[in-house]
Design a protein around this motif. Structure first.
Motif, mmCIF file in Angstrom:
data_model
loop_
_atom_site.group_PDB
_atom_site.id
_atom_site.type_symbol
_atom_site.label_atom_id
_atom_site.label_comp_id
_atom_site.label_asym_id
_atom_site.label_seq_id
_atom_site.Cartn_x
_atom_site.Cartn_y
_atom_site.Cartn_z
ATOM 1 N N LEU A 1 -5.833 -13.986 -21.644
ATOM 2 C CA LEU A 1 -6.404 -14.750 -20.550
ATOM 3 C C LEU A 1 -5.336 -15.224 -19.590
ATOM 4 O O LEU A 1 -5.635 -15.724 -18.510
ATOM 5 C CB LEU A 1 -7.181 -15.961 -21.105
ATOM 6 N N ASP A 2 -4.067 -15.086 -19.993
ATOM 7 C CA ASP A 2 -2.969 -15.318 -19.069
ATOM 8 C C ASP A 2 -3.160 -14.376 -17.873
ATOM 9 O O ASP A 2 -3.431 -13.184 -18.032
ATOM 10 C CB ASP A 2 -1.648 -15.009 -19.785
ATOM 11 N N SER A 3 -3.002 -14.886 -16.649
ATOM 12 C CA SER A 3 -3.250 -14.087 -15.452
ATOM 13 C C SER A 3 -2.394 -12.839 -15.409
ATOM 14 O O SER A 3 -2.776 -11.820 -14.851
ATOM 15 C CB SER A 3 -3.008 -14.929 -14.189
ATOM 16 N N ASN A 4 -1.213 -12.868 -16.028
ATOM 17 C CA ASN A 4 -0.331 -11.701 -16.001
ATOM 18 C C ASN A 4 -0.872 -10.546 -16.829
ATOM 19 O O ASN A 4 -0.459 -9.406 -16.653
ATOM 20 C CB ASN A 4 1.066 -12.077 -16.502
ATOM 21 N N PHE A 5 -1.809 -10.885 -17.750
ATOM 22 C CA PHE A 5 -2.360 -9.818 -18.579
ATOM 23 C C PHE A 5 -3.340 -8.961 -17.775
ATOM 24 O O PHE A 5 -3.323 -7.742 -17.826
ATOM 25 C CB PHE A 5 -3.065 -10.427 -19.794
ATOM 26 N N PHE A 6 -4.216 -9.637 -17.028
ATOM 27 C CA PHE A 6 -5.224 -8.911 -16.273
ATOM 28 C C PHE A 6 -4.744 -8.514 -14.884
ATOM 29 O O PHE A 6 -5.138 -7.493 -14.362
ATOM 30 C CB PHE A 6 -6.499 -9.760 -16.156
ATOM 31 N N ASN A 7 -3.924 -9.356 -14.285
ATOM 32 C CA ASN A 7 -3.460 -9.096 -12.929
ATOM 33 C C ASN A 7 -2.079 -8.447 -12.960
ATOM 34 O O ASN A 7 -1.064 -9.104 -12.772
ATOM 35 C CB ASN A 7 -3.422 -10.403 -12.118
ATOM 36 N N LYS A 8 -2.049 -7.173 -13.244
ATOM 37 C CA LYS A 8 -0.782 -6.464 -13.293
ATOM 38 C C LYS A 8 -0.147 -6.458 -11.908
ATOM 39 O O LYS A 8 -0.841 -6.378 -10.907
ATOM 40 C CB LYS A 8 -1.001 -5.025 -13.762
ATOM 41 N N PRO A 9 1.176 -6.544 -11.846
ATOM 42 C CA PRO A 9 1.841 -6.487 -10.535
ATOM 43 C C PRO A 9 1.482 -5.195 -9.808
ATOM 44 O O PRO A 9 1.409 -4.121 -10.414
ATOM 45 C CB PRO A 9 3.330 -6.522 -10.901
ATOM 46 N N LYS A 10 1.255 -5.315 -8.518
ATOM 47 C CA LYS A 10 0.932 -4.142 -7.699
ATOM 48 C C LYS A 10 1.899 -4.102 -6.521
ATOM 49 O O LYS A 10 1.551 -4.484 -5.407
ATOM 50 C CB LYS A 10 -0.515 -4.207 -7.228
ATOM 51 N N PRO A 11 3.132 -3.639 -6.771
ATOM 52 C CA PRO A 11 4.173 -3.699 -5.736
ATOM 53 C C PRO A 11 3.889 -2.846 -4.507
ATOM 54 O O PRO A 11 4.466 -3.073 -3.454
ATOM 55 C CB PRO A 11 5.426 -3.207 -6.472
ATOM 56 N N LEU A 12 3.010 -1.861 -4.626
ATOM 57 C CA LEU A 12 2.716 -0.998 -3.482
ATOM 58 C C LEU A 12 1.476 -1.438 -2.703
ATOM 59 O O LEU A 12 1.093 -0.790 -1.736
ATOM 60 C CB LEU A 12 2.543 0.452 -3.944
ATOM 61 N N GLU A 13 0.882 -2.528 -3.110
ATOM 62 C CA GLU A 13 -0.312 -3.011 -2.420
ATOM 63 C C GLU A 13 -0.018 -3.381 -0.963
ATOM 64 O O GLU A 13 -0.888 -3.293 -0.097
ATOM 65 C CB GLU A 13 -0.887 -4.222 -3.155
ATOM 66 N N LYS A 14 1.230 -3.758 -0.699
ATOM 67 C CA LYS A 14 1.605 -4.131 0.668
ATOM 68 C C LYS A 14 1.552 -2.949 1.625
ATOM 69 O O LYS A 14 1.620 -3.135 2.845
ATOM 70 C CB LYS A 14 3.013 -4.730 0.685
ATOM 71 N N TYR A 15 1.427 -1.721 1.088
ATOM 72 C CA TYR A 15 1.362 -0.534 1.941
ATOM 73 C C TYR A 15 -0.065 -0.063 2.201
ATOM 74 O O TYR A 15 -0.254 0.956 2.873
ATOM 75 C CB TYR A 15 2.157 0.610 1.311
ATOM 76 N N SER A 16 -1.055 -0.754 1.674
ATOM 77 C CA SER A 16 -2.429 -0.379 2.005
ATOM 78 C C SER A 16 -2.633 -0.567 3.507
ATOM 79 O O SER A 16 -1.978 -1.409 4.138
ATOM 80 C CB SER A 16 -3.425 -1.225 1.223
ATOM 81 N N PHE A 17 -3.525 0.209 4.088
ATOM 82 C CA PHE A 17 -3.721 0.127 5.535
ATOM 83 C C PHE A 17 -4.179 -1.262 5.954
ATOM 84 O O PHE A 17 -3.774 -1.758 7.009
ATOM 85 C CB PHE A 17 -4.728 1.191 5.988
ATOM 86 N N GLU A 18 -5.019 -1.902 5.138
ATOM 87 C CA GLU A 18 -5.474 -3.243 5.492
ATOM 88 C C GLU A 18 -4.308 -4.229 5.488
ATOM 89 O O GLU A 18 -4.217 -5.104 6.360
ATOM 90 C CB GLU A 18 -6.566 -3.702 4.522
ATOM 91 N N SER A 19 -3.408 -4.101 4.513
ATOM 92 C CA SER A 19 -2.231 -4.974 4.470
ATOM 93 C C SER A 19 -1.311 -4.712 5.655
ATOM 94 O O SER A 19 -0.776 -5.642 6.269
ATOM 95 C CB SER A 19 -1.459 -4.770 3.159
ATOM 96 N N LEU A 20 -1.125 -3.441 5.996
ATOM 97 C CA LEU A 20 -0.245 -3.098 7.109
ATOM 98 C C LEU A 20 -0.810 -3.560 8.446
ATOM 99 O O LEU A 20 -0.052 -3.819 9.391
ATOM 100 C CB LEU A 20 0.004 -1.584 7.128
#
Length: 347
Positions: free
Chosen positions: A37-56
């Motif tokens: 239930l620790d957030s790090n278990f379910f929310n894995k780091p997503k280092p490439l999420e910043k490159y999604s078109f919506e983020s860009l």
């Protein structure tokens, strides 16, 4: 009685499963037990999420000085320079062609329009500044256009691409990062054109060949700006198909890239990184050229791309050239002239 034993057994198995789920040995905590239930278990780091078109789309692009570092070659009507600029804090080099000031005076222009030229794939072992763009850039410069062709990170005199790797799994993922960085490089260059004294920042065009066409389309979709653009044999497949299509030509048969894509797909939705998911957001006028004997881009791929844009009500001019290869060499002079006419129409 049998039913009661079945219920008891089911309850025991359920409790055992809960015990496994709620107390998992963590290597990072030295073997101590942690709860999922620790957030790090379910929310894995997503280092490439910043490159999604919506983020860009949400971020700002950084203007920097465009430095003319040294003369590469002096021609009769223009001078070729090695130029550099900053993209997210990293140096990117490229070739700039600047028409002579006499051309400016003869045309009555205060400043020159600019064509940003985006090359296709080139092996970094054979690449040199200007490869894939310099011939067309010379014609545009002779006709009064500044041309800027970035080398991209890891090429020419540029800094290296991202290597922020913290685990073997992310090592695979970051193989894709250089690809995701390239539209950012172009967007930062576009933001910097205002700082080149000879350039007119209100008269900017894009030119892209092959994978450079895919980058140009990404830039148009992310920025949603009306930047008139010409595309030569563009890569128009979505992601990751646009990568997987060519892995068989790589030295290792693309095994590393295939693994990177597989790992990517476990964490990310590819539609958020794929040009074909954002065709409706293109606001620019396009001119597209395709050879029917292209060994890398199938004619029907470009046919389908153009038809999709037309169905969306986009302004697209499409030319096909019989028996022409990927570089459109049989009709090269004609195509460059058509591009010149296209650019001049929007001056």
């Amino acid at each position: 009685m049998k039913k009661n034993w079945f219920l008891i057994l089911f309850a025991l198995l359920y409790l055992a499963l809960l015990g496994v789920l709620f107390f998992i040995p963590s290597q990072k905590s030295g073997g101590s037990l942690i709860s999922p239930l620790d957030s790090n278990f379910f929310n894995k780091p997503k280092p490439l999420e910043k490159y999604s078109f919506e983020s860009l789309r949400k971020r700002e692009y950084q203007e920097s000085e465009i430095k003319l570092e040294k003369v590469i070659k002096e021609e009769e009507k223009y001078t070729s320079w090695l130029f550099s600029f900053q993209s997210d804090g990293k140096k990117v080099t490229g070739m700039a062609n600047l028409p002579l000031r006499s051309a400016m005076q003869n045309s009555g222009q205060a400043k020159f329009p600019v064509v940003v030229m985006i090359r296709g794939y080139v092996d970094d072992q054979v690449y040199f500044t200007g490869l894939g763009t310099r011939k067309g850039a010379g014609v545009f410069a002779e006709n009064g256009f500044i041309t800027l062709a970035p080398d991209f990170l890891g090429f020419g005199g540029s800094d290296t691409s991202s290597v922020d790797i913290s685990s073997p799994r992310e090592t695979n993922l970051f193989i894709l990062e250089a690809r995701f960085e390239r539209p950012i490089t172009v967007l930062n260059l576009l933001a910097s054109i205002k700082n080149l004294p000879q350039a007119d920042p209100n008269k900017i065009f894009l030119w892209g060949h092959s994978n450079g066409g895919q980058i140009a389309l990404s830039v148009l979709e992310i920025s949603q700006k009306n930047i008139p653009t010409t595309l030569w044999a563009p890569v128009t497949k979505g992601f990751p198909e646009s990568v997987l299509q060519y892995i068989g030509e790589m030295d290792d048969q693309g095994l590393k890239v295939k693994k990177a894509v597989d790992d990517f797909l476990t964490l990310y939705d590819p539609k958020n990184y794929s040009i074909d998911n954002y065709f409706s957001d293109i606001k620019a006028s396009l001119q597209v050229h395709q050879g029917t004997a292209d060994e890398y881009i199938h004619t029907d791929w470009t046919d389908n791309f153009v038809q999709t844009l037309k169905d969306l009500g986009k302004n697209v001019t499409y030319y096909k050239y019989p028996r022409n290869d990927h570089n459109l060499s049989r009709d090269w002079d004609l195509i460059v002239q058509r591009d010149l006419e296209f650019f001049k129409k929007y001056l």
